[in-house]
Design a protein around this motif. Structure first.
Motif, PDB file in Angstrom:
ATOM      1  N   CYS A 141       0.983  -1.168   0.064  1.00  0.00           N
ATOM      2  CA  CYS A 141      -0.187  -0.045  -0.042  1.00  0.00           C
ATOM      3  C   CYS A 141       0.825   1.254  -0.126  1.00  0.00           C
ATOM      4  N   LEU A 142       2.112   1.091  -0.080  1.00  0.00           N
ATOM      5  CA  LEU A 142       2.944   2.303   0.059  1.00  0.00           C
ATOM      6  C   LEU A 142       2.488   3.231  -0.983  1.00  0.00           C
ATOM      7  N   HIS A 143       2.549   4.620  -0.649  1.00  0.00           N
ATOM      8  CA  HIS A 143       1.786   5.706  -1.586  1.00  0.00           C
ATOM      9  C   HIS A 143       3.268   6.652  -1.721  1.00  0.00           C
ATOM     10  N   THR A 144       4.090   6.962  -0.536  1.00  0.00           N
ATOM     11  CA  THR A 144       5.148   7.948  -0.666  1.00  0.00           C
ATOM     12  C   THR A 144       6.321   7.274  -0.003  1.00  0.00           C
ATOM     13  N   LEU A 145       7.390   7.295  -0.543  1.00  0.00           N
ATOM     14  CA  LEU A 145       8.781   6.860  -0.065  1.00  0.00           C
ATOM     15  C   LEU A 145       9.633   8.030   0.030  1.00  0.00           C
ATOM     16  N   GLU A 146       9.997   8.482   1.065  1.00  0.00           N
ATOM     17  CA  GLU A 146      11.012   9.631   1.495  1.00  0.00           C
ATOM     18  C   GLU A 146      12.269   9.334   1.721  1.00  0.00           C
ATOM     19  N   LEU A 147      13.337   9.275   0.881  1.00  0.00           N
ATOM     20  CA  LEU A 147      14.819   9.057   0.974  1.00  0.00           C
ATOM     21  C   LEU A 147      15.753  10.252   0.813  1.00  0.00           C
ATOM     22  N   SER A 148      15.120  11.376   0.942  1.00  0.00           N
ATOM     23  CA  SER A 148      16.096  12.532   0.747  1.00  0.00           C
ATOM     24  C   SER A 148      17.115  12.735   2.141  1.00  0.00           C
ATOM     25  N   LYS A 149      16.734  12.099   3.212  1.00  0.00           N
ATOM     26  CA  LYS A 149      17.838  12.285   4.322  1.00  0.00           C
ATOM     27  C   LYS A 149      18.681  11.135   4.294  1.00  0.00           C
ATOM     28  N   THR A 150      18.570  10.081   3.367  1.00  0.00           N
ATOM     29  CA  THR A 150      19.348   8.986   3.708  1.00  0.00           C
ATOM     30  C   THR A 150      20.318   8.847   2.906  1.00  0.00           C
ATOM     31  N   ASN A 151      21.438   7.963   3.147  1.00  0.00           N
ATOM     32  CA  ASN A 151      22.498   7.741   2.265  1.00  0.00           C
ATOM     33  C   ASN A 151      22.347   6.550   1.332  1.00  0.00           C
ATOM     34  N   VAL A 152      21.169   6.371   0.705  1.00  0.00           N
ATOM     35  CA  VAL A 152      20.777   5.291  -0.106  1.00  0.00           C
ATOM     36  C   VAL A 152      21.444   5.814  -1.405  1.00  0.00           C
ATOM     37  N   VAL A 153      22.404   4.890  -2.090  1.00  0.00           N
ATOM     38  CA  VAL A 153      22.814   5.191  -3.527  1.00  0.00           C
ATOM     39  C   VAL A 153      21.905   4.452  -4.481  1.00  0.00           C
ATOM     40  N   ALA A 154      21.748   3.131  -4.493  1.00  0.00           N
ATOM     41  CA  ALA A 154      20.995   2.227  -5.261  1.00  0.00           C
ATOM     42  C   ALA A 154      19.826   1.923  -4.719  1.00  0.00           C
ATOM     43  N   LEU A 155      18.648   1.718  -5.726  1.00  0.00           N
ATOM     44  CA  LEU A 155      17.380   1.161  -5.460  1.00  0.00           C
ATOM     45  C   LEU A 155      17.145  -0.194  -5.778  1.00  0.00           C
ATOM     46  N   PRO A 156      16.510  -0.990  -4.895  1.00  0.00           N
ATOM     47  CA  PRO A 156      16.356  -2.429  -5.522  1.00  0.00           C
ATOM     48  C   PRO A 156      15.216  -2.156  -6.725  1.00  0.00           C
TER      49      PRO A 156
END
Length: 476
Positions: A141-156
């Motif tokens: 059901c995820l509608h919004t994913l906020e990664l702006s503050k993270t150090n995630v480089v690559a998405l699965p």
């Protein structure tokens, strides 16, 4: 109060008395509750929104053996393993905000994916997160994913496959991995064009880093509901980026409005030095941007401006940053008849002449000039008849810099960098008093050190009361 790029209020701060009243009413109505300030008589299970600062095992004891009704949970500061336990207690959770939780690392992110979060619609993660698990596919059901503050480089790839995902924020890459399973999954997605066009609900991709291994341009071509796209072009790595695929994705994005009723579209391109190493990208932008886009941001060195012909004259908001163009190039923008907001972040704007009859709809003009050797545009008398807001954000600004605000009869506000001299402040305030509309003189101060970002502040009493930085990057 803080203003965003379109000069509208983005954030505000209420009066202390009003804030206390709002908190009191929220507690009385069981709308918002803090485990740190609740009295012993308060039952945390009755609150719809819970927030915790520095989640500990002591906090969790208060939640033990209670069926929490919270739809929203926010955790600040440290969370540790206690945060995972707290999340597990919220069976009806729809919004989880961990953006300011500084120790919610990858293992803990993976841990909450095992819990029953099937109703979760909003998820934001903090700086301790460096990667997302494939188990994120369980958040149907995820509608919004906020990664702006993270150090995630690559998405699965599982993120893109989420069936109800509408908004994705961050600065991430989506690459074609070498494993047989990953390659097969991605090839199936790309080859099944009709499925992507029908099932993808993504409206916001803000944003993606494009390099030689990126597959997002191939996917964007089939995403018909996109409204906001932000792209960083990475030309620093080895190999050649396939600019033709990026060009095709951009073309598809700006043309899609012709076939759909999605509404306003925003495109942001951060080019870096891509046009120096790969000039064909600049030619593509110049020639092939045919379609509809209401907001356009370009940052990076350009050989020349895009060809704003009749197919793009519907732009209402334009931001150009670090293009290193000469002043006469900007004069060509005057033929954008619908343009209401223009923002230029450049070291030097000498030679830019705003003539009578150009920019007929312009209401907001924002000029950010970090250099000591600044030059403001020449505004002819009678030009910019609809100007409402003038922002001159240059800490080296001296006096009126040749601008006569009396010519702008609808002017309501003038914004200055709070680091300008007191002499300049007094000059502008005196000039505003003589204006028939008596526009407000506002002040903005530089915040942060990694980019040019301003926030509203009070009138400085002394020049030393600001402390502006010197780094340069356009505000997001």
């Amino acid at each position: 109060m803080g203003a965003c790029d379109n000069a509208r209020v983005k954030t505000c701060r209420t009066h202390a008395v009003m804030r206390e009243f709002m908190l009191h009413r929220s507690l009385c109505d069981h709308f918002i509750g803090s485990l740190d300030t609740m009295s012993e008589s308060d039952d945390p299970s009755t609150f719809r929104h819970l927030f915790i600062q520095n989640c500990t095992n002591i906090n969790i004891l208060r939640l033990a053996k209670k069926k929490l009704r919270a739809r929203s949970l926010t955790i600040f500061g440290s969370g540790g393993g206690a945060a995972v336990s707290c999340i597990a207690e919220c069976e009806l959770l729809q919004a989880l905000d961990l953006k300011e939780c500084n120790d919610f690392d990858d293992n803990r992110v993976k841990g909450i994916m095992k819990d029953n979060l099937s109703r979760l619609k909003y998820l934001s993660l903090g700086s301790a997160t460096t990667k997302l698990p494939k188990a994120i596919e369980k958040l149907h059901c995820l509608h919004t994913l906020e990664l702006s503050k993270t150090n995630v480089v690559a998405l699965p790839i599982e993120v893109i496959r989420l069936p109800h995902l509408v908004h994705l924020f961050g600065k991430v890459k989506l690459r074609k991995k070498r494993s047989i399973h990953a390659v097969q999954v991605i090839d199936d997605i790309i080859s099944n064009k009709e499925s992507i066009a029908e099932k993808s609900k993504l409206q916001t991709l803000s944003g993606f880093v494009i390099d030689k291994d990126s597959i997002i341009p191939q996917l964007m071509v089939h995403m018909k509901r996109l409204r906001k796209v932000k792209v960083w072009c990475d030309s620093t790595g080895e190999g050649t980026t396939d600019w033709m695929k990026l060009k095709k994705a951009i073309e598809n994005f700006v043309k899609s409005e012709m076939d759909t009723a999605v509404g306003e579209r925003s495109l942001s391109l951060y080019l870096g030095d891509g046009l120096e190493r790969f000039p064909e990208l600049g030619d593509n932008i110049k020639v092939e941007l045919n379609g509809f886009v209401s907001s356009l941001k370009l940052q990076g060195k350009l050989n020349q401006l895009p060809n704003f012909d009749t197919s793009l004259n519907g732009i209402t908001k334009l931001c150009l940053s670090s293009t290193n163009l000469e002043g006469h190039h900007y004069s060509d923008l005057g033929k954008l008849l619908c343009l209401k907001y223009l923002k230029l972040v450049e070291n030097y704007l000498g030679g830019f002449v705003i003539k009578i009859g150009t920019f007929p709809s312009l209401e907001f003009l924002c000029l950010l000039m970090p250099s000591f050797l600044y030059a403001v545009p020449e505004i002819q008398e009678g030009a910019l008849p609809k100007l409402v807001s003038l922002q001159l954000l240059c800490k080296h600004l001296h006096g009126l810099a040749g601008i006569n605000i009396k010519n702008h009869t609808k002017l309501q506000e003038v914004a200055l960098d709070s680091a300008v001299s007191m002499e300049t402040i007094n000059t502008w305030e005196n000039e505003a008093q003589k204006h028939p509309k008596r526009p407000k003189v506002l002040f903005f101060k530089r915040v942060g050190t990694s980019k040019i970002k301003y926030t509203a502040t009070e009138r400085p009493k002394t020049p030393e009361s600001t402390g502006a930085g010197d780094s340069m990057e356009i505000d997001k």
